[in-house]
Design an enzyme around this catalytic site. Structure first.
Site, PDB file in Angstrom:
ATOM      1  N   LYS A 204      59.847 -48.493  -2.396  1.00 41.72           N
ATOM      2  CA  LYS A 204      58.551 -49.076  -2.715  1.00 41.72           C
ATOM      3  C   LYS A 204      58.371 -49.151  -4.228  1.00 41.72           C
ATOM      4  CE  LYS A 204      56.611 -49.505   1.421  1.00 41.72           C
ATOM      5  NZ  LYS A 204      56.040 -50.781   1.931  1.00 41.72           N
TER       6      LYS A 204
ATOM      7  N   LYS B 151      56.490 -58.146  11.125  1.00 42.32           N
ATOM      8  CA  LYS B 151      55.738 -57.024  11.672  1.00 42.32           C
ATOM      9  C   LYS B 151      54.985 -57.518  12.909  1.00 42.32           C
ATOM     10  CE  LYS B 151      54.889 -54.253   7.511  1.00 42.32           C
ATOM     11  NZ  LYS B 151      55.810 -54.885   6.550  1.00 42.32           N
TER      12      LYS B 151
END
Length: 334
Positions: free
Chosen positions: A142, A243
């Protein structure tokens, strides 16, 4: 029947979009199937809107079409309804969900990536090295919560630590400006395979321009803004990150994956840190896509508690695919 739940994370997951500390959602129990709706702010509808849609859908059952229609514009709610329907239908056919979705051969496991949150260079390197030692062939880091120069330093340090045999990805969660992204893509050439969502979700032209670099562009949040067909038409991505919870269901995510793959764009399946019902469904989705690359499905460990034992453990960078009929082979208690 609609059952609310709340699950704490084992530790805060820090991203450019903010810290995630828990996951709240709903189970939808039908006569023969089980679905999960776990909304996430800025990705799906609110928790309140999700519950309202589920109540309307539940009242419409067993008319599945009416139940799905009641959830339009509420992707997490629609995910629960469509998953309950797929779960029930695959049980009737006595097939594991991934085979019901279209994969005829038996798939034992799917490759997964390790995810490393935002932290110092030393902590990032330590986590990435541990992941590689545990057998992960792909690590996603990240970025975007600090200045871009610091993130480049972190990623270069990780590459040096894990060597060249482990794929390295970065996820900026739409945090960078065009100038920052261009700097990062120049600096990360040969360091990362792709950067996930470097720019704002609505910036198709900006992402298309970034593809002039040798680092790949993967789009995630953009798919909830534009959809996969618009992304492909704009030639804005080398990969799409799907997703199911944010796209409105496993069925829609599989359609998006098929469309992307037919256009030569890589499709990666991941979750929004969901509970076991939705997470297992995402594993089945990945298993239904032959030759799928490492996916973001190794997220069970991010939860401090879950709704049932995990039927899809991760070992040496691979996640087990359940073989029982339906989605989940274990009982989920209220």
């Amino acid at each position: 029947m609609i059952e609310p739940f709340s699950l704490p994370l084992a530790s805060s997951l820090d991203t450019a979009a903010g810290a995630i500390t828990d996951r709240e959602g709903f189970l939808l129990r039908t006569r023969d199937g089980l679905g999960e709706a776990t909304p996430l702010p800025d990705w799906t509808e609110s928790r309140e809107a999700c519950r309202d849609a589920l109540e309307t859908a539940d009242a419409a059952l067993p008319d599945w079409r009416a139940a799905l229609d009641a959830c339009e514009g509420r992707p997490a709610a629609r995910h629960a309804v469509s998953l309950a329907h797929l779960d029930a239908a695959s049980r009737v056919e006595q097939e594991p969900l991934y085979q019901f979705l279209g994969e005829n051969s038996r798939v034992e496991s799917v490759p997964v990536n390790a995810t490393v949150g935002d932290s110092s260079v030393e902590e990032t390197v330590h986590a990435a090295r541990d992941a590689a030692a545990a057998g992960f062939d792909c690590v996603k880091v990240k970025v975007g919560a600090r200045n871009v120069e610091d993130d480049v330093e972190r990623l270069r340090a990780v590459r040096d630590a894990i060597g060249r045999d482990v794929e390295l990805r970065a996820d900026a969660n739409a945090a960078w400006s065009a100038d920052e992204a261009n700097y990062a893509f120049d600096a990360l050439d040969g360091i990362v395979s792709y950067v996930e969502q470097p720019l704002a979700r609505d910036d198709l032209d900006g992402h298309a321009a970034l593809r002039e670099h040798d680092v790949g562009v993967a789009l995630d949040e953009t798919l909830t803004e534009h959809g996969v067909r618009e992304v492909l038409a704009a030639e804005a991505a080398d990969a799409v990150v799907l997703k199911p919870m944010a796209l409105g269901g496993v069925d829609r995510a599989r359609d998006a994956a098929t469309t992307a793959r037919e256009a030569g764009v890589v499709a990666v399946v991941t979750t929004t840190v969901d509970a076991v019902v939705a997470r297992t469904a995402a594993v089945h989705l990945a298993a239904s896509l032959p030759g799928v690359p490492a996916c973001g499905l190794a997220t069970a460990g991010l939860l401090d508690a879950d709704l049932a034992p995990d039927p899809a453990p991760v070992e040496s960078g691979e996640i087990t695919v359940p073989q029982d009929p339906g989605n989940l082979p274990v009982e989920v208690r209220p």
